[in-house]
Design a protein around this motif. Structure first.
Motif, PDB file in Angstrom:
ATOM      1  N   PRO A 186       0.821  -1.213   0.000  1.00 38.36           N
ATOM      2  CA  PRO A 186       0.000   0.000   0.000  1.00 38.36           C
ATOM      3  C   PRO A 186       0.856   1.263   0.000  1.00 38.36           C
ATOM      4  CG  PRO A 186       0.115  -0.908   2.205  1.00 38.36           C
ATOM      5  CD  PRO A 186       0.813  -1.892   1.296  1.00 38.36           C
ATOM      6  N   GLU A 187       0.303   2.321  -0.543  1.00 41.79           N
ATOM      7  CA  GLU A 187       0.952   3.627  -0.531  1.00 41.79           C
ATOM      8  C   GLU A 187       1.329   4.033   0.897  1.00 41.79           C
ATOM      9  OE1 GLU A 187      -0.370   8.298  -1.238  1.00 41.79           O
ATOM     10  OE2 GLU A 187      -1.567   6.671  -2.083  1.00 41.79           O
ATOM     11  N   GLY A 188       2.541   4.552   1.068  1.00 45.75           N
ATOM     12  CA  GLY A 188       2.978   5.064   2.359  1.00 45.75           C
ATOM     13  C   GLY A 188       3.539   4.031   3.298  1.00 45.75           C
ATOM     14  N   MET A 189       3.504   2.769   2.927  1.00 47.43           N
ATOM     15  CA  MET A 189       4.063   1.722   3.779  1.00 47.43           C
ATOM     16  C   MET A 189       5.552   1.962   3.996  1.00 47.43           C
ATOM     17  SD  MET A 189       4.268  -2.334   2.910  1.00 47.43           S
ATOM     18  CE  MET A 189       5.421  -3.429   3.725  1.00 47.43           C
ATOM     19  N   ASP A 190       5.990   1.857   5.236  1.00 50.05           N
ATOM     20  CA  ASP A 190       7.406   1.996   5.590  1.00 50.05           C
ATOM     21  C   ASP A 190       8.035   0.610   5.570  1.00 50.05           C
ATOM     22  OD1 ASP A 190       9.897   2.345   6.753  1.00 50.05           O
ATOM     23  OD2 ASP A 190       9.198   3.778   8.243  1.00 50.05           O
ATOM     24  N   GLN A 191       8.664   0.266   4.441  1.00 56.78           N
ATOM     25  CA  GLN A 191       9.232  -1.068   4.319  1.00 56.78           C
ATOM     26  C   GLN A 191      10.353  -1.296   5.321  1.00 56.78           C
ATOM     27  OE1 GLN A 191       9.031  -1.245  -0.417  1.00 56.78           O
ATOM     28  NE2 GLN A 191       9.910  -3.071   0.473  1.00 56.78           N
ATOM     29  N   GLY A 192      11.123  -0.248   5.599  1.00 53.76           N
ATOM     30  CA  GLY A 192      12.202  -0.387   6.558  1.00 53.76           C
ATOM     31  C   GLY A 192      11.691  -0.798   7.926  1.00 53.76           C
ATOM     32  N   ALA A 193      10.592  -0.169   8.370  1.00 55.08           N
ATOM     33  CA  ALA A 193      10.021  -0.507   9.668  1.00 55.08           C
ATOM     34  C   ALA A 193       9.524  -1.951   9.685  1.00 55.08           C
ATOM     35  CB  ALA A 193       8.878   0.451   9.999  1.00 55.08           C
TER      36      ALA A 193
ATOM     37  N   ALA B 123      22.652 -16.491 -15.342  1.00 54.24           N
ATOM     38  CA  ALA B 123      22.032 -15.362 -14.662  1.00 54.24           C
ATOM     39  C   ALA B 123      22.824 -14.859 -13.462  1.00 54.24           C
ATOM     40  CB  ALA B 123      20.620 -15.743 -14.212  1.00 54.24           C
ATOM     41  N   VAL B 124      23.359 -15.751 -12.658  1.00 53.29           N
ATOM     42  CA  VAL B 124      23.961 -15.353 -11.379  1.00 53.29           C
ATOM     43  C   VAL B 124      25.047 -14.291 -11.519  1.00 53.29           C
ATOM     44  CG1 VAL B 124      25.386 -16.177  -9.452  1.00 53.29           C
ATOM     45  CG2 VAL B 124      23.323 -17.424 -10.106  1.00 53.29           C
ATOM     46  N   PRO B 125      25.977 -14.414 -12.472  1.00 51.63           N
ATOM     47  CA  PRO B 125      27.029 -13.386 -12.560  1.00 51.63           C
ATOM     48  C   PRO B 125      26.511 -12.002 -12.950  1.00 51.63           C
ATOM     49  CG  PRO B 125      27.669 -15.389 -13.740  1.00 51.63           C
ATOM     50  CD  PRO B 125      26.224 -15.509 -13.426  1.00 51.63           C
ATOM     51  N   GLN B 126      25.287 -11.935 -13.460  1.00 46.65           N
ATOM     52  CA  GLN B 126      24.740 -10.654 -13.900  1.00 46.65           C
ATOM     53  C   GLN B 126      23.961  -9.918 -12.805  1.00 46.65           C
ATOM     54  OE1 GLN B 126      23.531 -10.553 -18.216  1.00 46.65           O
ATOM     55  NE2 GLN B 126      23.252 -12.745 -17.883  1.00 46.65           N
ATOM     56  N   LEU B 127      23.713 -10.589 -11.683  1.00 46.41           N
ATOM     57  CA  LEU B 127      23.033  -9.937 -10.573  1.00 46.41           C
ATOM     58  C   LEU B 127      23.932  -8.859  -9.983  1.00 46.41           C
ATOM     59  CD1 LEU B 127      21.663 -13.144  -8.830  1.00 46.41           C
ATOM     60  CD2 LEU B 127      20.324 -11.512 -10.171  1.00 46.41           C
ATOM     61  N   LEU B 128      23.350  -7.695  -9.672  1.00 44.76           N
ATOM     62  CA  LEU B 128      24.116  -6.561  -9.145  1.00 44.76           C
ATOM     63  C   LEU B 128      23.639  -6.184  -7.750  1.00 44.76           C
ATOM     64  CD1 LEU B 128      24.274  -4.228 -12.290  1.00 44.76           C
ATOM     65  CD2 LEU B 128      26.153  -5.545 -11.290  1.00 44.76           C
ATOM     66  N   PRO B 129      24.509  -5.561  -6.945  1.00 45.67           N
ATOM     67  CA  PRO B 129      24.072  -5.074  -5.635  1.00 45.67           C
ATOM     68  C   PRO B 129      22.914  -4.100  -5.778  1.00 45.67           C
ATOM     69  CG  PRO B 129      26.465  -4.991  -5.816  1.00 45.67           C
ATOM     70  CD  PRO B 129      25.944  -5.290  -7.189  1.00 45.67           C
ATOM     71  N   GLN B 130      22.036  -4.104  -4.791  1.00 46.35           N
ATOM     72  CA  GLN B 130      20.829  -3.283  -4.785  1.00 46.35           C
ATOM     73  C   GLN B 130      20.986  -2.141  -3.780  1.00 46.35           C
ATOM     74  OE1 GLN B 130      17.947  -3.774  -6.514  1.00 46.35           O
ATOM     75  NE2 GLN B 130      16.299  -2.858  -5.338  1.00 46.35           N
ATOM     76  N   SER B 131      20.413  -1.003  -4.095  1.00 49.21           N
ATOM     77  CA  SER B 131      20.387   0.109  -3.156  1.00 49.21           C
ATOM     78  C   SER B 131      19.513  -0.238  -1.955  1.00 49.21           C
ATOM     79  CB  SER B 131      19.843   1.368  -3.836  1.00 49.21           C
ATOM     80  OG  SER B 131      19.553   2.370  -2.890  1.00 49.21           O
ATOM     81  N   MET B 132      20.073  -0.147  -0.747  1.00 54.04           N
ATOM     82  CA  MET B 132      19.302  -0.417   0.463  1.00 54.04           C
ATOM     83  C   MET B 132      18.158   0.580   0.619  1.00 54.04           C
ATOM     84  SD  MET B 132      22.408  -1.387   3.095  1.00 54.04           S
ATOM     85  CE  MET B 132      21.392  -1.047   4.525  1.00 54.04           C
ATOM     86  N   ALA B 133      18.385   1.828   0.193  1.00 53.95           N
ATOM     87  CA  ALA B 133      17.359   2.863   0.338  1.00 53.95           C
ATOM     88  C   ALA B 133      16.086   2.501  -0.410  1.00 53.95           C
ATOM     89  CB  ALA B 133      17.900   4.202  -0.148  1.00 53.95           C
ATOM     90  N   ALA B 134      16.225   1.753  -1.494  1.00 57.97           N
ATOM     91  CA  ALA B 134      15.053   1.378  -2.280  1.00 57.97           C
ATOM     92  C   ALA B 134      14.165   0.401  -1.520  1.00 57.97           C
ATOM     93  CB  ALA B 134      15.484   0.777  -3.611  1.00 57.97           C
ATOM     94  N   ASN B 135      14.762  -0.517  -0.818  1.00 56.58           N
ATOM     95  CA  ASN B 135      13.998  -1.550  -0.128  1.00 56.58           C
ATOM     96  C   ASN B 135      13.646  -1.197   1.315  1.00 56.58           C
ATOM     97  OD1 ASN B 135      15.508  -2.941  -2.410  1.00 56.58           O
ATOM     98  ND2 ASN B 135      14.114  -4.562  -1.772  1.00 56.58           N
ATOM     99  N   MET B 136      14.310  -0.181   1.858  1.00 55.76           N
ATOM    100  CA  MET B 136      14.064   0.215   3.249  1.00 55.76           C
ATOM    101  C   MET B 136      13.248   1.502   3.343  1.00 55.76           C
ATOM    102  SD  MET B 136      15.490  -2.135   5.109  1.00 55.76           S
ATOM    103  CE  MET B 136      15.818  -1.448   6.734  1.00 55.76           C
ATOM    104  N   GLY B 137      12.733   1.990   2.222  1.00 56.97           N
ATOM    105  CA  GLY B 137      12.067   3.287   2.197  1.00 56.97           C
ATOM    106  C   GLY B 137      10.553   3.199   2.213  1.00 56.97           C
ATOM    107  N   ILE B 138       9.947   4.304   1.797  1.00 56.80           N
ATOM    108  CA  ILE B 138       8.495   4.449   1.775  1.00 56.80           C
ATOM    109  C   ILE B 138       7.959   4.078   0.392  1.00 56.80           C
ATOM    110  CG2 ILE B 138       6.577   6.061   2.096  1.00 56.80           C
ATOM    111  CD1 ILE B 138       8.176   5.469   4.630  1.00 56.80           C
ATOM    112  N   VAL B 139       6.844   3.366   0.372  1.00 55.41           N
ATOM    113  CA  VAL B 139       6.216   2.960  -0.884  1.00 55.41           C
ATOM    114  C   VAL B 139       5.500   4.157  -1.508  1.00 55.41           C
ATOM    115  CG1 VAL B 139       4.511   1.439  -1.955  1.00 55.41           C
ATOM    116  CG2 VAL B 139       5.941   0.596  -0.074  1.00 55.41           C
ATOM    117  N   PRO B 140       5.768   4.455  -2.773  1.00 59.55           N
ATOM    118  CA  PRO B 140       5.108   5.584  -3.446  1.00 59.55           C
ATOM    119  C   PRO B 140       3.610   5.329  -3.627  1.00 59.55           C
ATOM    120  CG  PRO B 140       7.044   4.816  -4.668  1.00 59.55           C
ATOM    121  CD  PRO B 140       6.735   3.788  -3.650  1.00 59.55           C
ATOM    122  N   PRO B 141       2.838   6.372  -4.006  1.00 58.40           N
ATOM    123  CA  PRO B 141       1.422   6.183  -4.339  1.00 58.40           C
ATOM    124  C   PRO B 141       1.245   5.077  -5.379  1.00 58.40           C
ATOM    125  CG  PRO B 141       1.929   8.516  -4.205  1.00 58.40           C
ATOM    126  CD  PRO B 141       3.243   7.792  -4.091  1.00 58.40           C
ATOM    127  N   GLN B 142       0.239   4.248  -5.177  1.00 58.03           N
ATOM    128  CA  GLN B 142       0.057   3.056  -5.999  1.00 58.03           C
ATOM    129  C   GLN B 142      -1.194   3.155  -6.872  1.00 58.03           C
ATOM    130  OE1 GLN B 142       2.278  -0.100  -5.653  1.00 58.03           O
ATOM    131  NE2 GLN B 142       3.359   1.826  -5.304  1.00 58.03           N
TER     132      GLN B 142
END
Length: 248
Positions: free
Chosen positions: A109-116, A159-178
């Motif tokens: 849902p919009e506004g969900m704090d994934q980090g929390a 596939a495995v060698p092509q996986l790249l590190p992910q930004s933590m901010a993307a997964n620990m942040g707030i969900v945009p309007p959906q």
């Protein structure tokens, strides 16, 4: 529905992945007469600090560029890409976007704090934080996470060698309007390790239930059906696009 009138399919990948992951899916969609475009999300570029809002803005800009050329669009989003695509198409349902399909995708849902939420869960046991550098994270064992039980070994090794590190901010942040309050569709993968089938069902129920969502199930599929069974994904997408068209 003729190939001339078919919408363009825009593919949005999940965390750690890139547009490369659709290599086997794209021909299966093109064989059904679809034009296909795939985007690369900023969060998976190995640069820390990028957020879901950055990713959604990037996808929205691409979607709008396709619409500006007179194309009709359907977005197929995988995993983390689900909330990104849903944010990207908000307000565009009457401007050329027929709908969004979440392929084993998160529904938040919009506004969900994934980090929390992640902190309340005690973290994610399958990732390593601040690796390979501060602000990035990666999976401990992608071979056991993304691909069992049905992705062929040669495709896993590709596939495995092509996986790249992910930004933590993307997964620990707030969900945009959906935009999933509009017509959206989801594909369930019953053997998914990343999003167990029970969690997939719970997200659908929390977002209005199966009366609101049209669900297609890939029995025995891993988290990566675009690698293990692209023809089945394409057939399910064709069915869903026809449903989109029927409602127009």
């Amino acid at each position: 529905m003729s190939s001339i009138t078919k919408p363009t399919i825009i593919l949005v990948h999940g965390a750690w992945h890139g547009s490369w992951c659709w290599k086997f899916q794209i021909p299966a969609l093109e064989a059904l007469g679809y034009a296909v475009e795939a985007v690369d999300l900023p969060c998976a570029s190995g640069v820390p600090g990028t957020t879901q809002f950055d990713d959604a803005d990037h996808v929205r800009s691409f979607v709008e560029s396709q619409i500006s050329m007179g194309k009709r669009v359907v977005v197929l989003a995988h995993s983390y890409g689900g909330p990104i695509a849903s944010a990207a198409i908000k307000g565009l349902s009457n401007k050329g976007v027929l709908g969004m399909i979440a392929l084993s995708g998160f529904i938040f849902p919009e506004g969900m704090d994934q980090g929390a939420v992640i902190r309340d869960m005690g973290g994610l046991p399958y990732v390593i934080w601040d690796v390979p550098s501060e602000g990035l994270f990666q999976t401990k064992d992608p071979r056991s996470l993304f691909f069992p039980p049905d992705v062929p070994a040669d495709r896993v090794e590709w596939a495995v060698p092509q996986l790249l590190p992910q930004s933590m901010a993307a997964n620990m942040g707030i969900v945009p309007p959906q935009a999933w309050q509009d017509n959206s569709y989801t594909g369930r993968c019953t053997a998914d390790v990343v999003i167990p089938i029970e969690q997939q069902d719970a997200m659908v129920e929390g977002a209005g239930g199966q009366g609101k969502w049209v669900v297609r199930t890939l029995e025995g599929s891993s988290h990566s059906p675009f690698l293990s069974r692209p023809q089945e994904v394409a057939a399910a997408l064709e069915d869903i696009v026809n449903a989109f068209e029927a409602k127009m």
